[in-house]
Scaffold this motif. Structure first.
Motif, mmCIF file in Angstrom:
data_model
loop_
_atom_site.group_PDB
_atom_site.id
_atom_site.type_symbol
_atom_site.label_atom_id
_atom_site.label_comp_id
_atom_site.label_asym_id
_atom_site.label_seq_id
_atom_site.Cartn_x
_atom_site.Cartn_y
_atom_site.Cartn_z
ATOM 1 N N LEU A 27 0.836 -1.199 0.000
ATOM 2 C CA LEU A 27 0.000 0.000 0.000
ATOM 3 C C LEU A 27 0.875 1.256 0.000
ATOM 4 O O LEU A 27 1.741 1.398 0.869
ATOM 5 N N PRO A 28 0.652 2.165 -0.934
ATOM 6 C CA PRO A 28 1.410 3.419 -0.936
ATOM 7 C C PRO A 28 1.134 4.218 0.342
ATOM 8 O O PRO A 28 0.026 4.188 0.884
ATOM 9 N N GLU A 29 2.148 4.945 0.814
ATOM 10 C CA GLU A 29 2.035 5.722 2.054
ATOM 11 C C GLU A 29 0.853 6.688 2.011
ATOM 12 O O GLU A 29 0.131 6.848 2.985
ATOM 13 N N GLY A 30 0.623 7.329 0.870
ATOM 14 C CA GLY A 30 -0.490 8.271 0.749
ATOM 15 C C GLY A 30 -1.838 7.599 0.941
ATOM 16 O O GLY A 30 -2.752 8.185 1.539
ATOM 17 N N VAL A 31 -1.970 6.387 0.463
ATOM 18 C CA VAL A 31 -3.211 5.629 0.634
ATOM 19 C C VAL A 31 -3.409 5.294 2.107
ATOM 20 O O VAL A 31 -4.500 5.456 2.652
ATOM 21 N N VAL A 32 -2.355 4.863 2.750
ATOM 22 C CA VAL A 32 -2.438 4.515 4.170
ATOM 23 C C VAL A 32 -2.863 5.735 4.986
ATOM 24 O O VAL A 32 -3.743 5.643 5.847
ATOM 25 N N ARG A 33 -2.267 6.892 4.718
ATOM 26 C CA ARG A 33 -2.638 8.117 5.448
ATOM 27 C C ARG A 33 -4.097 8.494 5.193
ATOM 28 O O ARG A 33 -4.817 8.884 6.104
ATOM 29 N N ALA A 34 -4.533 8.386 3.944
ATOM 30 C CA ALA A 34 -5.896 8.786 3.583
ATOM 31 C C ALA A 34 -6.955 7.866 4.199
ATOM 32 O O ALA A 34 -8.050 8.316 4.528
ATOM 33 N N LEU A 35 -6.623 6.591 4.352
ATOM 34 C CA LEU A 35 -7.607 5.632 4.846
ATOM 35 C C LEU A 35 -7.636 5.505 6.360
ATOM 36 O O LEU A 35 -8.616 5.048 6.929
ATOM 37 N N GLY A 36 -6.558 5.858 7.022
ATOM 38 C CA GLY A 36 -6.496 5.689 8.470
ATOM 39 C C GLY A 36 -6.206 4.249 8.848
ATOM 40 O O GLY A 36 -5.708 3.463 8.032
ATOM 41 N N ARG A 37 -6.529 3.909 10.063
ATOM 42 C CA ARG A 37 -6.304 2.538 10.533
ATOM 43 C C ARG A 37 -7.177 1.581 9.725
ATOM 44 O O ARG A 37 -8.325 1.897 9.412
ATOM 45 N N LEU A 38 -6.641 0.430 9.396
ATOM 46 C CA LEU A 38 -7.400 -0.583 8.656
ATOM 47 C C LEU A 38 -7.791 -1.693 9.621
ATOM 48 O O LEU A 38 -6.937 -2.278 10.291
ATOM 49 N N GLU A 39 -9.088 -1.967 9.696
ATOM 50 C CA GLU A 39 -9.620 -2.994 10.588
ATOM 51 C C GLU A 39 -9.996 -4.221 9.777
ATOM 52 O O GLU A 39 -10.711 -4.112 8.779
ATOM 53 N N PHE A 40 -9.554 -5.385 10.230
ATOM 54 C CA PHE A 40 -9.879 -6.632 9.536
ATOM 55 C C PHE A 40 -11.389 -6.819 9.501
ATOM 56 O O PHE A 40 -12.063 -6.677 10.520
ATOM 57 N N ALA A 41 -11.928 -7.114 8.312
ATOM 58 C CA ALA A 41 -13.377 -7.279 8.160
ATOM 59 C C ALA A 41 -13.748 -8.720 7.835
ATOM 60 O O ALA A 41 -14.650 -9.281 8.449
ATOM 61 N N LEU A 42 -13.071 -9.327 6.848
ATOM 62 C CA LEU A 42 -13.404 -10.705 6.484
ATOM 63 C C LEU A 42 -12.342 -11.340 5.623
ATOM 64 O O LEU A 42 -11.473 -10.661 5.075
ATOM 65 N N GLU A 43 -12.450 -12.648 5.522
ATOM 66 C CA GLU A 43 -11.547 -13.471 4.710
ATOM 67 C C GLU A 43 -12.413 -14.405 3.886
ATOM 68 O O GLU A 43 -13.407 -14.928 4.377
ATOM 69 N N PHE A 44 -12.045 -14.596 2.615
ATOM 70 C CA PHE A 44 -12.791 -15.527 1.771
ATOM 71 C C PHE A 44 -11.933 -15.976 0.598
ATOM 72 O O PHE A 44 -10.899 -15.383 0.306
ATOM 73 N N GLU A 45 -12.384 -17.029 -0.056
ATOM 74 C CA GLU A 45 -11.728 -17.550 -1.252
ATOM 75 C C GLU A 45 -12.254 -16.764 -2.443
ATOM 76 O O GLU A 45 -13.451 -16.783 -2.731
ATOM 77 N N LEU A 46 -11.360 -16.072 -3.144
ATOM 78 C CA LEU A 46 -11.749 -15.263 -4.294
ATOM 79 C C LEU A 46 -11.413 -15.999 -5.579
ATOM 80 O O LEU A 46 -10.274 -16.382 -5.803
ATOM 81 N N THR A 47 -12.437 -16.220 -6.398
ATOM 82 C CA THR A 47 -12.275 -16.849 -7.704
ATOM 83 C C THR A 47 -12.914 -15.936 -8.750
ATOM 84 O O THR A 47 -13.737 -15.086 -8.410
#
Length: 80
Positions: A27-47
């Motif tokens: 993740l680019p630093e600017g994206v991280v700053r703009a989004l704030g803390r990232l909280e885990f939401a879910l995990e799944f198999e993506l096809t």
């Protein structure tokens, strides 16, 4: 592909998809700053065939492969 989704705390209805759990290194630093803390939401198999509520699974897979993450922004006001 296993996919991990995180909710942005600074931007409502904005999510980050990652191919590795808790690996924010792509993740680019600017994206991280703009989004704030990232909280885990879910995990799944993506096809490619999987149905996602707001995203094209093939686009998500391509972004995960090419840039190491995918950003999901809220739909435009007229689509809500």
């Amino acid at each position: 592909m296993q996919c991990y989704v995180y909710r942005a705390t600074k931007r409502a209805d904005t999510y980050v998809y990652l191919p590795e759990k808790d690996d924010f290194s792509e993740l680019p630093e600017g994206v991280v700053r703009a989004l704030g803390r990232l909280e885990f939401a879910l995990e799944f198999e993506l096809t490619p065939e999987r149905t996602l509520a707001q995203e094209d699974p093939q686009k998500v897979l391509a972004n995960l492969d090419e840039q190491g993450f995918h950003l999901q922004f809220p739909p435009p006001e007229e689509d809500r």
